[in-house]
Enzyme design. Sequence first.
Site, short mmCIF file in Angstrom:
data_model
loop_
_atom_site.label_atom_id
_atom_site.label_comp_id
_atom_site.label_asym_id
_atom_site.label_seq_id
_atom_site.Cartn_x
_atom_site.Cartn_y
_atom_site.Cartn_z
N LYS A 122 3.83 -3.11 32.61
CA LYS A 122 3.29 -3.84 30.94
C LYS A 122 2.89 -3.04 29.95
CE LYS A 122 -1.27 -4.17 30.13
NZ LYS A 122 -2.52 -4.49 29.86
N ASP A 161 0.00 -9.72 31.78
CA ASP A 161 -1.27 -8.50 31.53
C ASP A 161 -2.22 -9.61 34.00
OD1 ASP A 161 -2.56 -10.72 31.13
OD2 ASP A 161 -3.55 -9.76 30.20
#
Length: 233
Positions: A141, A159
């Site tokens: 991420k 996320d």
Amino acid sequence: MVCTWNREKVLDLFNRLRGRYVVREDEFIALKLITSKGELFEVLVGIVLSQNTSERNAIRAFDNLKKVVKSVTPEALLRLSDEELQRAIAPAGLHRRRAIMLKKLASIFLVQGSCIIEKISELDVEAARQLLLKLPGIGPKTADVVLLMYFNKPTFPVDTNIDRVSRRLGIVSSDARYEDIRRRFLELLGRETSVLRLMHLLLIQHGRETCKARKPLCDRCVVSDLCCSFAKD
Ligand code: SF4
């Protein structure tokens, strides 16, 4: 359950979310730092502070750190003792682990910082991603946020909000993993980075304000007619 999603439908989702939410840069640490022309190291520190905590806590920790060191550079972080660094970033939580990570990152950037930036700029997105993933504290991420937001390369960071919302909408299956979700959005949205960036932020906003983890507010959701989970109820 996966619903049928195509580019047209996902652009409809994009436009509705864009009409519904205002993306505020002070609610996203990476965006805040990039907009204020932060150096890559500074942006990475901000994102590491935002891992497994709220953006608000990360921003508090970052501001605290900045008060202590004035300028968030590798040199400044390495000058702090472990205890001083831990104290400065305490609002983000997990401060011992984060401090170790940040010092490792600072040591690497002190010697190779400009070389890393140059290489990432030149490489294609997947190769640049592999390079970033080798750095301490940088997971998929974080790497994708940096590539999309800082280097303007086409990828899609996922996320926890995006993970949840995309499953509920039926864009991906319930057992989809990070990489499945990233690739699915790239497939549907294409490589236009301004669209990828805004969609990333809008889906997070939607997850925070409406499609909440515990109790989604489906009765006030502007995309309920597109949603797989809503149709089931
Ligand atoms: S209808 Fe409910 S579950 Fe579906 S996206 Fe909206 S808030 Fe989330």
